[in-house]
Design a protein around this motif. Structure first.
Motif, PDB file in Angstrom:
ATOM      1  N   LEU A  91     -41.507   5.395 -27.329  1.00 37.42           N
ATOM      2  CA  LEU A  91     -41.438   6.847 -27.535  1.00 37.42           C
ATOM      3  C   LEU A  91     -41.675   7.212 -29.003  1.00 37.42           C
ATOM      4  N   PHE A  97     -44.877  18.824 -27.607  1.00 35.36           N
ATOM      5  CA  PHE A  97     -43.461  18.760 -27.932  1.00 35.36           C
ATOM      6  C   PHE A  97     -42.616  19.895 -27.373  1.00 35.36           C
ATOM      7  N   ASN A 139     -40.599  22.319 -24.510  1.00 35.37           N
ATOM      8  CA  ASN A 139     -39.583  21.939 -23.519  1.00 35.37           C
ATOM      9  C   ASN A 139     -40.169  21.198 -22.330  1.00 35.37           C
ATOM     10  N   ASP A 140     -41.348  21.564 -21.901  1.00 37.01           N
ATOM     11  CA  ASP A 140     -41.996  20.916 -20.768  1.00 37.01           C
ATOM     12  C   ASP A 140     -43.218  20.130 -21.252  1.00 37.01           C
ATOM     13  N   TYR A 177     -44.430  14.860 -24.389  1.00 32.56           N
ATOM     14  CA  TYR A 177     -43.469  13.923 -24.969  1.00 32.56           C
ATOM     15  C   TYR A 177     -42.190  13.875 -24.138  1.00 32.56           C
ATOM     16  N   TYR A 178     -41.649  15.034 -23.776  1.00 31.44           N
ATOM     17  CA  TYR A 178     -40.401  15.059 -23.028  1.00 31.44           C
ATOM     18  C   TYR A 178     -40.590  14.591 -21.589  1.00 31.44           C
ATOM     19  N   LYS A 179     -41.772  14.765 -21.057  1.00 32.74           N
ATOM     20  CA  LYS A 179     -42.063  14.204 -19.733  1.00 32.74           C
ATOM     21  C   LYS A 179     -42.056  12.679 -19.820  1.00 32.74           C
ATOM     22  N   LYS A 180     -42.590  12.152 -20.909  1.00 35.61           N
ATOM     23  CA  LYS A 180     -42.612  10.698 -21.100  1.00 35.61           C
ATOM     24  C   LYS A 180     -41.192  10.168 -21.317  1.00 35.61           C
ATOM     25  N   VAL A 181     -40.370  10.907 -22.051  1.00 41.10           N
ATOM     26  CA  VAL A 181     -38.971  10.513 -22.246  1.00 41.10           C
ATOM     27  C   VAL A 181     -38.292  10.401 -20.884  1.00 41.10           C
ATOM     28  N   ASP A 182     -38.498  11.414 -20.050  1.00 47.14           N
ATOM     29  CA  ASP A 182     -37.900  11.415 -18.721  1.00 47.14           C
ATOM     30  C   ASP A 182     -38.412  10.237 -17.900  1.00 47.14           C
TER      31      ASP A 182
END
Length: 179
Positions: A50, A109, A111-112, A115-120
Protein backbone atom coordinates in the motif's frame (compact mmCIF):
# COMPACT_ATOMS: atom_id res chain seq x y z
CA UNK A 1 -20.48 -1.18 13.83
CA UNK A 2 -23.44 0.98 14.87
CA UNK A 3 -25.63 -2.11 15.13
CA UNK A 4 -23.06 -3.73 17.39
CA UNK A 5 -22.89 -0.62 19.59
CA UNK A 6 -26.71 -0.41 19.65
CA UNK A 7 -26.90 -4.06 20.68
CA UNK A 8 -24.52 -3.42 23.57
CA UNK A 9 -26.47 -0.36 24.74
CA UNK A 10 -29.75 -2.29 24.44
CA UNK A 11 -28.27 -5.18 26.43
CA UNK A 12 -27.09 -2.84 29.15
CA UNK A 13 -30.54 -1.24 29.37
CA UNK A 14 -32.22 -4.64 29.63
CA UNK A 15 -29.74 -5.69 32.29
CA UNK A 16 -30.43 -2.56 34.33
CA UNK A 17 -34.24 -2.67 34.14
CA UNK A 18 -35.10 -6.39 33.99
CA UNK A 19 -36.28 -8.20 37.12
CA UNK A 20 -33.40 -9.72 39.08
CA UNK A 21 -34.56 -13.32 38.63
CA UNK A 22 -34.58 -13.09 34.79
CA UNK A 23 -31.15 -11.56 34.27
CA UNK A 24 -28.01 -13.56 33.62
CA UNK A 25 -24.59 -11.98 33.91
CA UNK A 26 -22.92 -11.25 30.62
CA UNK A 27 -19.25 -11.86 30.12
CA UNK A 28 -17.43 -9.24 28.07
CA UNK A 29 -13.84 -9.25 26.90
CA UNK A 30 -11.80 -6.98 24.67
CA UNK A 31 -8.91 -7.13 22.26
CA UNK A 32 -6.70 -4.75 20.33
CA UNK A 33 -7.18 -5.70 16.68
CA UNK A 34 -4.61 -3.18 15.42
CA UNK A 35 -1.95 -4.74 17.63
CA UNK A 36 -2.93 -8.21 16.42
CA UNK A 37 -2.77 -7.08 12.78
CA UNK A 38 0.64 -5.50 13.32
CA UNK A 39 1.94 -8.86 14.57
CA UNK A 40 0.80 -10.66 11.40
CA UNK A 41 3.65 -10.97 8.84
CA UNK A 42 1.21 -10.79 5.94
CA UNK A 43 -0.10 -7.47 7.27
CA UNK A 44 3.40 -5.95 6.98
CA UNK A 45 3.54 -7.16 3.37
CA UNK A 46 0.18 -5.57 2.60
CA UNK A 47 1.19 -2.29 4.26
CA UNK A 48 4.40 -2.14 2.22
CA UNK A 49 2.41 -2.79 -0.95
CA UNK A 50 0.00 0.00 0.00
CA UNK A 51 2.86 2.40 0.75
CA UNK A 52 4.37 1.72 -2.70
CA UNK A 53 0.99 2.26 -4.33
CA UNK A 54 0.44 5.49 -2.39
CA UNK A 55 3.88 6.70 -3.44
CA UNK A 56 3.12 5.97 -7.11
CA UNK A 57 -0.23 7.72 -6.92
CA UNK A 58 1.32 10.65 -5.06
CA UNK A 59 3.98 11.10 -7.75
CA UNK A 60 1.29 11.13 -10.43
CA UNK A 61 -0.73 13.81 -8.64
CA UNK A 62 2.37 15.88 -7.80
CA UNK A 63 3.37 15.75 -11.46
CA UNK A 64 0.01 17.20 -12.48
CA UNK A 65 0.25 19.96 -9.89
CA UNK A 66 3.85 20.59 -11.02
CA UNK A 67 2.56 21.18 -14.54
CA UNK A 68 0.07 23.70 -13.15
CA UNK A 69 2.89 25.57 -11.40
CA UNK A 70 5.00 25.59 -14.60
CA UNK A 71 2.02 26.99 -16.52
CA UNK A 72 1.57 29.72 -13.87
CA UNK A 73 5.27 30.60 -13.96
CA UNK A 74 5.17 30.82 -17.76
CA UNK A 75 2.11 33.07 -17.57
CA UNK A 76 3.82 35.39 -15.08
CA UNK A 77 6.94 35.54 -17.27
CA UNK A 78 5.00 36.27 -20.47
CA UNK A 79 2.21 38.36 -18.94
CA UNK A 80 3.46 41.73 -20.20
CA UNK A 81 3.68 40.39 -23.76
CA UNK A 82 0.19 38.87 -23.88
CA UNK A 83 -3.06 40.42 -24.97
CA UNK A 84 -6.02 40.21 -22.63
CA UNK A 85 -7.53 37.40 -24.72
CA UNK A 86 -4.26 35.43 -24.75
CA UNK A 87 -3.92 35.89 -21.00
CA UNK A 88 -7.51 34.70 -20.47
CA UNK A 89 -6.88 31.62 -22.65
CA UNK A 90 -3.82 30.69 -20.61
CA UNK A 91 -5.72 31.30 -17.40
CA UNK A 92 -8.45 28.92 -18.61
CA UNK A 93 -5.82 26.31 -19.51
CA UNK A 94 -4.33 26.60 -16.02
CA UNK A 95 -7.75 26.21 -14.41
CA UNK A 96 -8.49 23.18 -16.61
CA UNK A 97 -5.17 21.57 -15.59
CA UNK A 98 -5.95 22.32 -11.93
CA UNK A 99 -9.35 20.63 -12.32
CA UNK A 100 -7.67 17.64 -13.97
CA UNK A 101 -5.20 17.36 -11.07
CA UNK A 102 -7.97 17.66 -8.48
CA UNK A 103 -10.11 15.09 -10.30
CA UNK A 104 -7.20 12.66 -10.45
CA UNK A 105 -6.41 13.22 -6.78
CA UNK A 106 -10.05 12.45 -5.91
CA UNK A 107 -10.05 9.34 -8.13
CA UNK A 108 -6.95 8.06 -6.37
CA UNK A 109 -7.28 9.25 -2.77
CA UNK A 110 -10.92 10.29 -2.31
CA UNK A 111 -13.28 8.42 0.03
CA UNK A 112 -14.17 5.98 -2.75
CA UNK A 113 -10.78 6.29 -4.48
CA UNK A 114 -8.59 3.57 -5.91
CA UNK A 115 -6.20 3.68 -2.95
CA UNK A 116 -8.92 3.03 -0.37
CA UNK A 117 -10.44 0.31 -2.52
CA UNK A 118 -7.02 -1.35 -2.56
CA UNK A 119 -6.71 -0.96 1.23
CA UNK A 120 -10.06 -2.71 1.59
CA UNK A 121 -9.05 -5.43 -0.87
CA UNK A 122 -5.74 -6.16 0.88
CA UNK A 123 -6.58 -5.67 4.57
CA UNK A 124 -10.21 -6.85 4.76
CA UNK A 125 -9.29 -10.58 4.55
CA UNK A 126 -6.84 -10.13 7.44
CA UNK A 127 -9.46 -8.31 9.53
CA UNK A 128 -11.91 -11.12 8.80
CA UNK A 129 -9.29 -13.63 9.91
CA UNK A 130 -8.89 -11.73 13.21
CA UNK A 131 -12.69 -11.60 13.62
CA UNK A 132 -13.01 -15.36 13.12
CA UNK A 133 -10.23 -15.96 15.64
CA UNK A 134 -11.94 -13.58 18.10
CA UNK A 135 -15.21 -15.47 17.63
CA UNK A 136 -13.45 -18.79 18.34
CA UNK A 137 -11.86 -17.32 21.47
CA UNK A 138 -15.21 -15.90 22.62
CA UNK A 139 -16.88 -19.29 22.24
CA UNK A 140 -14.02 -21.10 23.97
CA UNK A 141 -14.05 -18.69 26.94
CA UNK A 142 -17.83 -18.31 27.16
CA UNK A 143 -17.84 -14.60 26.31
CA UNK A 144 -20.98 -12.79 25.24
CA UNK A 145 -19.09 -9.90 23.66
CA UNK A 146 -15.56 -8.98 22.67
CA UNK A 147 -15.02 -5.28 22.18
CA UNK A 148 -12.22 -3.95 20.01
CA UNK A 149 -10.06 -1.29 21.67
CA UNK A 150 -8.86 -0.21 18.23
CA UNK A 151 -12.34 0.49 16.84
CA UNK A 152 -14.20 3.79 16.79
CA UNK A 153 -16.32 2.92 19.85
CA UNK A 154 -13.33 3.55 22.05
CA UNK A 155 -12.81 2.15 25.51
CA UNK A 156 -11.56 4.61 28.06
CA UNK A 157 -10.83 1.97 30.67
CA UNK A 158 -10.57 -1.76 30.42
CA UNK A 159 -9.62 -4.27 33.05
CA UNK A 160 -6.53 -6.12 31.76
CA UNK A 161 -7.96 -9.41 33.02
CA UNK A 162 -10.56 -9.15 30.26
CA UNK A 163 -8.03 -8.50 27.48
CA UNK A 164 -8.25 -11.39 25.03
CA UNK A 165 -5.76 -10.02 22.50
CA UNK A 166 -3.19 -12.70 23.32
CA UNK A 167 -5.77 -15.48 23.01
CA UNK A 168 -6.70 -14.20 19.54
CA UNK A 169 -3.02 -14.04 18.59
CA UNK A 170 -2.57 -17.58 19.89
CA UNK A 171 -5.59 -18.66 17.82
CA UNK A 172 -3.88 -17.16 14.74
CA UNK A 173 -0.57 -18.79 15.64
CA UNK A 174 1.20 -15.46 16.14
CA UNK A 175 4.16 -14.85 18.43
CA UNK A 176 3.21 -12.86 21.54
CA UNK A 177 5.66 -10.05 22.40
CA UNK A 178 4.08 -7.65 24.87
CA UNK A 179 6.07 -5.03 26.79
Amino acid sequence: MRNFFSTIVFSILIFNFAPANTVQAQKIGHLDSEYVLEQMPEYDEKIKELEELASTYDKEVRSLYGEVEKMRAALRADEVLLTAAMKADRQKAIEAKEQEALKRYTELFGNDGLYYKKVDELVKPLREKVSLAAEAVAKRHGLDYILDKASSIGIIYSNPTHDYTEFVMEELGLKIERN
